[in-house]
Scaffold this motif. Structure first.
Motif, PDB file in Angstrom:
ATOM      1  N   GLY A 100      55.252  44.239 -19.386  1.00  0.00           N
ATOM      2  CA  GLY A 100      55.783  45.408 -18.696  1.00  0.00           C
ATOM      3  C   GLY A 100      57.079  45.904 -19.311  1.00  0.00           C
ATOM      4  N   LEU A 101      57.324  47.212 -19.232  1.00  0.00           N
ATOM      5  CA  LEU A 101      58.499  47.805 -19.859  1.00  0.00           C
ATOM      6  C   LEU A 101      59.816  47.318 -19.256  1.00  0.00           C
ATOM      7  CD1 LEU A 101      57.378  51.528 -20.342  1.00  0.00           C
ATOM      8  CD2 LEU A 101      57.708  49.796 -22.120  1.00  0.00           C
ATOM      9  N   ASP A 102      59.794  46.853 -18.022  1.00  0.00           N
ATOM     10  CA  ASP A 102      61.028  46.402 -17.389  1.00  0.00           C
ATOM     11  C   ASP A 102      61.332  44.939 -17.689  1.00  0.00           C
ATOM     12  OD1 ASP A 102      58.883  45.456 -15.972  1.00  0.00           O
ATOM     13  OD2 ASP A 102      59.789  45.741 -13.991  1.00  0.00           O
ATOM     14  N   SER A 103      60.545  44.305 -18.567  1.00  0.00           N
ATOM     15  CA  SER A 103      60.742  42.896 -18.894  1.00  0.00           C
ATOM     16  C   SER A 103      61.957  42.685 -19.788  1.00  0.00           C
ATOM     17  CB  SER A 103      59.499  42.338 -19.608  1.00  0.00           C
ATOM     18  OG  SER A 103      58.367  42.404 -18.780  1.00  0.00           O
ATOM     19  N   VAL A 104      62.510  41.490 -19.711  1.00  0.00           N
ATOM     20  CA  VAL A 104      63.542  41.042 -20.647  1.00  0.00           C
ATOM     21  C   VAL A 104      62.822  40.255 -21.734  1.00  0.00           C
ATOM     22  CG1 VAL A 104      65.613  39.649 -20.961  1.00  0.00           C
ATOM     23  CG2 VAL A 104      65.263  40.897 -18.816  1.00  0.00           C
ATOM     24  N   ILE A 105      62.945  40.689 -22.978  1.00  0.00           N
ATOM     25  CA  ILE A 105      62.188  40.082 -24.077  1.00  0.00           C
ATOM     26  C   ILE A 105      63.122  39.353 -25.046  1.00  0.00           C
ATOM     27  CG2 ILE A 105      60.705  40.543 -26.060  1.00  0.00           C
ATOM     28  CD1 ILE A 105      59.570  42.914 -24.609  1.00  0.00           C
ATOM     29  N   HIS A 106      62.754  38.125 -25.361  1.00  0.00           N
ATOM     30  CA  HIS A 106      63.485  37.330 -26.356  1.00  0.00           C
ATOM     31  C   HIS A 106      62.553  37.059 -27.535  1.00  0.00           C
ATOM     32  CE1 HIS A 106      66.721  36.371 -23.428  1.00  0.00           C
ATOM     33  NE2 HIS A 106      65.726  36.331 -22.544  1.00  0.00           N
ATOM     34  N   THR A 107      63.009  37.341 -28.754  1.00  0.00           N
ATOM     35  CA  THR A 107      62.214  37.089 -29.956  1.00  0.00           C
ATOM     36  C   THR A 107      63.109  36.506 -31.045  1.00  0.00           C
ATOM     37  OG1 THR A 107      62.617  39.204 -31.088  1.00  0.00           O
ATOM     38  CG2 THR A 107      60.848  39.161 -29.426  1.00  0.00           C
ATOM     39  N   ASN A 108      62.480  36.112 -32.148  1.00  0.00           N
ATOM     40  CA  ASN A 108      63.268  35.784 -33.332  1.00  0.00           C
ATOM     41  C   ASN A 108      63.589  37.088 -34.063  1.00  0.00           C
ATOM     42  OD1 ASN A 108      60.946  36.499 -34.841  1.00  0.00           O
ATOM     43  ND2 ASN A 108      60.219  34.379 -34.887  1.00  0.00           N
ATOM     44  N   GLY A 109      64.127  36.991 -35.270  1.00  0.00           N
ATOM     45  CA  GLY A 109      64.557  38.191 -35.975  1.00  0.00           C
ATOM     46  C   GLY A 109      63.499  38.843 -36.849  1.00  0.00           C
ATOM     47  N   TRP A 110      62.243  38.413 -36.735  1.00  0.00           N
ATOM     48  CA  TRP A 110      61.173  38.960 -37.574  1.00  0.00           C
ATOM     49  C   TRP A 110      61.076  40.475 -37.393  1.00  0.00           C
ATOM     50  CZ3 TRP A 110      58.534  38.859 -41.687  1.00  0.00           C
ATOM     51  CH2 TRP A 110      57.281  39.469 -41.809  1.00  0.00           C
ATOM     52  N   ARG A 111      60.897  41.191 -38.512  1.00  0.00           N
ATOM     53  CA  ARG A 111      60.897  42.661 -38.461  1.00  0.00           C
ATOM     54  C   ARG A 111      59.712  43.236 -37.691  1.00  0.00           C
ATOM     55  NH1 ARG A 111      59.942  41.360 -43.890  1.00  0.00           N
ATOM     56  NH2 ARG A 111      57.846  41.819 -44.678  1.00  0.00           N
ATOM     57  N   GLY A 112      58.701  42.414 -37.447  1.00  0.00           N
ATOM     58  CA  GLY A 112      57.570  42.878 -36.641  1.00  0.00           C
ATOM     59  C   GLY A 112      57.969  43.233 -35.223  1.00  0.00           C
ATOM     60  N   TYR A 113      59.150  42.731 -34.793  1.00  0.00           N
ATOM     61  CA  TYR A 113      59.632  43.018 -33.442  1.00  0.00           C
ATOM     62  C   TYR A 113      60.666  44.143 -33.420  1.00  0.00           C
ATOM     63  CZ  TYR A 113      57.472  38.445 -32.840  1.00  0.00           C
ATOM     64  OH  TYR A 113      56.586  37.402 -32.850  1.00  0.00           O
ATOM     65  N   LEU A 122      61.240  47.713 -30.650  1.00  0.00           N
ATOM     66  CA  LEU A 122      60.760  47.579 -29.276  1.00  0.00           C
ATOM     67  C   LEU A 122      61.551  48.458 -28.306  1.00  0.00           C
ATOM     68  CD1 LEU A 122      59.999  43.733 -28.906  1.00  0.00           C
ATOM     69  CD2 LEU A 122      58.371  45.619 -29.121  1.00  0.00           C
ATOM     70  N   VAL A 123      62.834  48.613 -28.596  1.00  0.00           N
ATOM     71  CA  VAL A 123      63.665  49.482 -27.745  1.00  0.00           C
ATOM     72  C   VAL A 123      63.147  50.911 -27.799  1.00  0.00           C
ATOM     73  CG1 VAL A 123      65.966  50.465 -27.412  1.00  0.00           C
ATOM     74  CG2 VAL A 123      65.717  48.024 -27.920  1.00  0.00           C
ATOM     75  N   ASP A 124      62.707  51.336 -28.977  1.00  0.00           N
ATOM     76  CA  ASP A 124      62.167  52.695 -29.123  1.00  0.00           C
ATOM     77  C   ASP A 124      60.877  52.878 -28.328  1.00  0.00           C
ATOM     78  OD1 ASP A 124      64.247  53.316 -30.853  1.00  0.00           O
ATOM     79  OD2 ASP A 124      63.105  52.738 -32.635  1.00  0.00           O
ATOM     80  N   LEU A 125      60.193  51.773 -28.058  1.00  0.00           N
ATOM     81  CA  LEU A 125      58.945  51.835 -27.286  1.00  0.00           C
ATOM     82  C   LEU A 125      59.212  51.819 -25.776  1.00  0.00           C
ATOM     83  CD1 LEU A 125      56.623  49.384 -29.258  1.00  0.00           C
ATOM     84  CD2 LEU A 125      56.661  51.882 -29.367  1.00  0.00           C
ATOM     85  N   GLY A 126      60.472  51.630 -25.403  1.00  0.00           N
ATOM     86  CA  GLY A 126      60.818  51.628 -23.984  1.00  0.00           C
ATOM     87  C   GLY A 126      61.284  50.294 -23.444  1.00  0.00           C
ATOM     88  N   TYR A 127      61.287  49.260 -24.292  1.00  0.00           N
ATOM     89  CA  TYR A 127      61.776  47.942 -23.866  1.00  0.00           C
ATOM     90  C   TYR A 127      63.286  47.892 -24.099  1.00  0.00           C
ATOM     91  CZ  TYR A 127      56.848  46.636 -23.850  1.00  0.00           C
ATOM     92  OH  TYR A 127      55.495  46.583 -23.591  1.00  0.00           O
ATOM     93  N   GLN A 128      64.036  48.207 -23.074  1.00  0.00           N
ATOM     94  CA  GLN A 128      65.480  48.341 -23.210  1.00  0.00           C
ATOM     95  C   GLN A 128      66.212  47.003 -23.240  1.00  0.00           C
ATOM     96  OE1 GLN A 128      66.938  51.329 -23.823  1.00  0.00           O
ATOM     97  NE2 GLN A 128      64.814  52.081 -23.877  1.00  0.00           N
ATOM     98  N   LYS A 129      65.522  45.926 -22.885  1.00  0.00           N
ATOM     99  CA  LYS A 129      66.167  44.611 -22.845  1.00  0.00           C
ATOM    100  C   LYS A 129      65.484  43.681 -23.842  1.00  0.00           C
ATOM    101  CE  LYS A 129      67.313  45.247 -17.962  1.00  0.00           C
ATOM    102  NZ  LYS A 129      67.110  44.740 -16.581  1.00  0.00           N
ATOM    103  N   HIS A 130      65.759  43.927 -25.113  1.00  0.00           N
ATOM    104  CA  HIS A 130      65.191  43.103 -26.185  1.00  0.00           C
ATOM    105  C   HIS A 130      66.332  42.373 -26.880  1.00  0.00           C
ATOM    106  CE1 HIS A 130      63.316  42.871 -30.466  1.00  0.00           C
ATOM    107  NE2 HIS A 130      63.236  41.729 -29.843  1.00  0.00           N
ATOM    108  N   PHE A 131      66.290  41.038 -26.864  1.00  0.00           N
ATOM    109  CA  PHE A 131      67.326  40.222 -27.483  1.00  0.00           C
ATOM    110  C   PHE A 131      66.702  39.358 -28.576  1.00  0.00           C
ATOM    111  CE2 PHE A 131      68.450  41.031 -23.070  1.00  0.00           C
ATOM    112  CZ  PHE A 131      69.730  41.580 -23.209  1.00  0.00           C
ATOM    113  N   ARG A 132      67.374  39.280 -29.714  1.00  0.00           N
ATOM    114  CA  ARG A 132      66.860  38.540 -30.862  1.00  0.00           C
ATOM    115  C   ARG A 132      67.757  37.353 -31.186  1.00  0.00           C
ATOM    116  NH1 ARG A 132      65.830  43.977 -32.208  1.00  0.00           N
ATOM    117  NH2 ARG A 132      67.942  44.192 -32.986  1.00  0.00           N
ATOM    118  N   VAL A 133      67.120  36.227 -31.542  1.00  0.00           N
ATOM    119  CA  VAL A 133      67.846  35.067 -32.041  1.00  0.00           C
ATOM    120  C   VAL A 133      67.490  34.939 -33.517  1.00  0.00           C
ATOM    121  CG1 VAL A 133      65.996  33.529 -31.257  1.00  0.00           C
ATOM    122  CG2 VAL A 133      68.234  32.594 -31.798  1.00  0.00           C
ATOM    123  N   ASN A 134      68.497  34.860 -34.370  1.00  0.00           N
ATOM    124  CA  ASN A 134      68.283  34.912 -35.816  1.00  0.00           C
ATOM    125  C   ASN A 134      68.178  33.510 -36.406  1.00  0.00           C
ATOM    126  OD1 ASN A 134      68.201  35.524 -38.528  1.00  0.00           O
ATOM    127  ND2 ASN A 134      69.790  37.091 -38.417  1.00  0.00           N
TER     128      ASN A 134
END
Length: 226
Positions: A128-141, A144-156
């Motif tokens: 869901g768009l209101d989810s908080v998303i955690h990912t690694n730094g892979w460019r495939g992610y 996501l903010v442009d898609l509407g996921y405003q809470k995307h955090f990356r760990v490098n």
């Protein structure tokens, strides 16, 4: 006259014997062990286990997490990388994409590649768009903010960053470790069987601490085998 097996249409084994098979499967005995304990033919056991795993996979598809605080990652299953081959999935590895809802369940899917198009298509359909998303730094992610996921955090990970407060993907990585350790038991597994075994790992992980025997019977009763 022996009554029909309500868990399997046109079953060649009794319902009592089928229940025994499921109970042995629930405690994670392999096909050879089940055949020996239950007094069944090994090929018969394999046939039933494959059918059960297929039902489990169908059930897992309906249970996928779609909201909340989630961790997203990809992992690679199979033989060691072949020397001279580089890139994600090199060396004939199977690429698996995973979504883990914190304090909840994991969802997995085999993917052909780790491109942005492939991964984001799954995320859009599962999270869901209101989810908080955690990912690694892979460019495939990226994006996501442009898609509407405003809470995307990356760990490098490339910079040896593995956790920053609540920003980590330890949950999904814990599942990868569990799945790889468990699947190592099935060396020589045919490639077309990998999905069923992967989904079995997903099911066991999601229902750890529960009565798997009762859960499996309920799934199969809702949609009998064969």
């Amino acid at each position: 006259m022996e009554r029909a097996n309500k868990y399997a249409n046109r079953s060649k084994i009794s319902e009592a014997k089928f229940r025994q098979l499921v109970k042995l499967f629930a405690i994670d005995l392999d096909a050879s062990q089940i055949a020996q304990v239950a007094g069944l033919n090994r090929n018969t056991v394999n046939r039933y286990l494959t059918a059960i795993r297929q039902r489990v996979a169908e059930f897992c598809e309906q249970e996928s997490p779609v909201f909340g605080e989630v961790e997203i990652d990809e992992s690679y299953f199979g033989p060691r990388r072949v020397k001279g081959q580089h890139g994600r999935g090199a060396g004939c590895k199977t690429i698996v994409f995973g979504i883990f809802k914190r304090q909840g369940k994991v969802y997995t899917e085999i993917v052909p590649d780790c491109s942005r198009k492939t991964l984001q298509a799954i995320i859009r359909g599962r999270v869901g768009l209101d989810s908080v998303i955690h990912t690694n730094g892979w460019r495939g992610y990226w994006g996501l903010v442009d898609l509407g996921y405003q809470k995307h955090f990356r760990v490098n990970h490339a910079e040896n960053e593995f956790a920053n407060g609540r920003n980590h993907i330890n949950g999904i990585e814990s599942f990868w470790g569990y799945a790889k350790t468990r699947l190592a038991r099935f060396r020589g597994m045919k490639k077309h069987m990998f999905l069923w075994h992967l989904k079995e790992c997903e099911f066991r992980f999601n229902h750890r601490g529960q009565d798997l025997y009762k859960a499996l019977l309920k799934i199969v009763r809702a949609r009998p085998l064969f």
